[in-house]
Structure formats: structure tokens, C-alpha cells
Design an enzyme around this catalytic site. Structure first.
Site, PDB file in Angstrom:
ATOM      1  N   CYS A   2      82.690  19.754  44.106  1.00  0.00           N
ATOM      2  CA  CYS A   2      83.510  18.823  43.329  1.00  0.00           C
ATOM      3  C   CYS A   2      84.675  18.191  44.114  1.00  0.00           C
ATOM      4  O   CYS A   2      84.466  17.281  44.895  1.00  0.00           O
ATOM      5  CB  CYS A   2      84.010  19.519  42.061  1.00  0.00           C
ATOM      6  N   LYS A  24      84.938  27.097  47.300  1.00  0.00           N
ATOM      7  CA  LYS A  24      85.560  25.775  47.228  1.00  0.00           C
ATOM      8  C   LYS A  24      86.860  25.752  48.028  1.00  0.00           C
ATOM      9  O   LYS A  24      87.780  26.531  47.772  1.00  0.00           O
ATOM     10  CB  LYS A  24      85.824  25.436  45.758  1.00  0.00           C
ATOM     11  N   GLU A  35      78.566  22.611  39.148  1.00  0.00           N
ATOM     12  CA  GLU A  35      79.696  23.513  39.390  1.00  0.00           C
ATOM     13  C   GLU A  35      79.900  24.435  38.187  1.00  0.00           C
ATOM     14  O   GLU A  35      79.867  23.997  37.037  1.00  0.00           O
ATOM     15  CB  GLU A  35      80.959  22.682  39.619  1.00  0.00           C
TER      16      GLU A  35
END
Length: 256
Positions: free
Chosen positions: A149, A117, A42
Site C-alpha cells: 500500500c 511494510k 493488504e
């Protein structure tokens, strides 16, 4: 069989160009087979930033944006598919950034799959606009759905990806060591409940949970430490088909 390479690296303190150089060095040292999939952590070029300086954000509509330009060049050089991203400058005064990843393929000029995200973490949510869409792409017989994540804590998103045909789930992360047990447990759960391969590429360093990989039955495929290192995982789509045939599970309905 197909090969995926997890590039467990960390940003260089002297800027993104130095980080790009190190990532390229690691990829070339791994000598990936043409057609392989390469994953980066990330925000690999900057490290995870919840309130980044404006200069760290990139206009992804520009051909001069450094991160996409680097990733495309590396895809062309290696003849591999590369999944990487960073900080996007987003057209919002209150939430001016997005945390993104994209698929870069040889011979293309723009990302062939693009994902923002969906679940910004903690203070990230004060400055980053959440993504609203899922993404997927085909690679070596797999349907691949990327996540980032904190998305890992939302199993319903992974189930929807599975219902849409996913056989390989990727997670690019900078997950803290203090919750490393959560990281591996959740990754294994996503593999088992969706009968998918799950690949998680993390940032190097003792402060961060290590990269991981699981097969469709939840068996761990990777024993990683915290060092800056490249890991290669062999994937076989027939293993996904076998797991689902041996133990059929119902899929959620997708409501449009």
C-alpha cells in the site's frame, strides 16, 4: 507465459474464518493453473486497521497462527504460490504490531519470502513498527519484490528493488477511492521507471481503489471494477527483457 490471479475480496463481518472460507471459494472458482501466483489484498482477513485489537495480531512463530496456516493450506490445495498477510504481534511495547506479507508455496511449512511494510500510513505509524528490509523471491522466471500500500509513494524503494534484479513488483493495498487517481498513476510510474510488471491487488468495495496491473512499458493490463472478483493477468518475462533492451535505463547504485 505465467498466470497471476488477483483476489479482490473484502473481509466478512462475522470473523476471519468466514473470510478464509470466502477467499478459498473465490480461488477455487478461478481454477488457477498449478504454479500460478495468487495475490490477496493488504490485511485481507481483517481489513486495514491502524490500531487493531490485540486479538487481531498473530504470533507468526506459532504453527497455530490462523492466517499463515490458512494460506499454507490453500497453497498446498491449489499447488500455487500465494502472497498474503495480515497483522503480526511484534515484540515492542510502544509499537506492538507489524503489517506483513509472505509467500506461501506448496509443500513448505513457513513463508518462503517475508516482508514487513516499510512505510506505515498516518495513524498506523503510531502502533506499527516499520519494516527495515526488502524481500524477493523467484517465480516462473521472474524475480518478484512485494510491497504494501503506502510503500507505493516511495519510488526509491522500488528503484532499489529493480537494481537488485526485480522484474515483477507487487502491491497489496487497501487504497481509498478518494485517491484512486494517485493509485493508478503511481503504479504506472513504478512500471515505466523500473521496466517491470506491476500487479496491485486491492480490497473490494466502492470505498476502495480497484486492483490494477501494468506491463513494463506502462500499458494497463486490467480493467477492474469495485466488485468482489478474481482477475487473471498473463505475464511474459520476455516482455521485460525486450523493454529493457529497447530502451536501456541506468540503475541506482546499492550502498551496503
Amino acid at each position: 507465459m505465467a498466470n497471476a490471479y488477483l483476489i479482490q475480496t473484502e473481509p466478512r463481518p462475522n470473523g476471519i474464518e468466514a473470510t478464509f472460507s470466502r477467499v478459498r471459494e473465490m480461488v477455487l472458482q478461478a481454477n488457477p493453473t498449478a504454479g500460478s501466483l495468487i495475490l490477496l489484498p493488504e490485511m485481507f482477513a481483517t481489513g486495514f486497521l491502524t490500531n487493531p485489537p490485540t486479538a487481531s495480531a498473530e504470533d507468526l512463530t506459532s504453527r497455530e497462527a490462523p492466517t499463515p496456516r490458512f494460506l499454507q493450506a490453500l497453497a498446498d490445495e491449489t499447488q500455487c504460490a500465494i502472497l498474503g498477510g495480515g497483522i503480526e504481534a511484534f515484540a515492542s511495547e510502544s509499537l506492538p504490531f507489524c503489517n506483513w506479507t509472505g509467500l506461501f508455496q506448496p509443500g513448505k511449512r513457513t513463508p518462503q519470502a517475508f516482508y514487513r511494510k516499510r512505510h506505515p500510513f498516518a495513524d498506523e505509524a503510531k502502533h506499527f513498527t516499520a519494516g527495515t528490509k526488502f524481500s524477493s523471491f523467484d517465480w516462473q522466471g521472474f524475480s518478484v519484490s512485494p510491497f504494501i500500500c503506502f510503500d507505493l509513494r516511495f519510488p526509491e524503494d522500488f528503484r532499489l528493488a529493480r537494481a537488485s534484479g526485480a522484474s515483477l513488483l507487487t502491491v497489496q493495498a487497501e487504497w481509498p477511492t478518494s485517491r484512486a487517481l494517485h493509485f493508478k498513476t503511481l503504479l504506472r510510474a513504478r512500471a515505466i521507471e523500473n521496466q517491470c510488471y506491476v500487479l496491485a491487488c486491492s480490497r473490494a468495495g466502492k470505498a476502495f481503489a480497484t486492483s490494477s496491473a501494468f506491463d513494463p512499458n506502462g500499458e494497463e493490463l486490467l480493467d477492474a471494477d469495485s466488485a468482489e472478483k478474481t482477475f487473471c493477468v498473463n505475464l511474459d518475462v520476455s516482455q521485460v527483457n525486450a523493454a529493457r533492451a529497447n530502451f536501456p535505463l541506468p540503475l541506482p547504485k546499492i550502498h551496503v
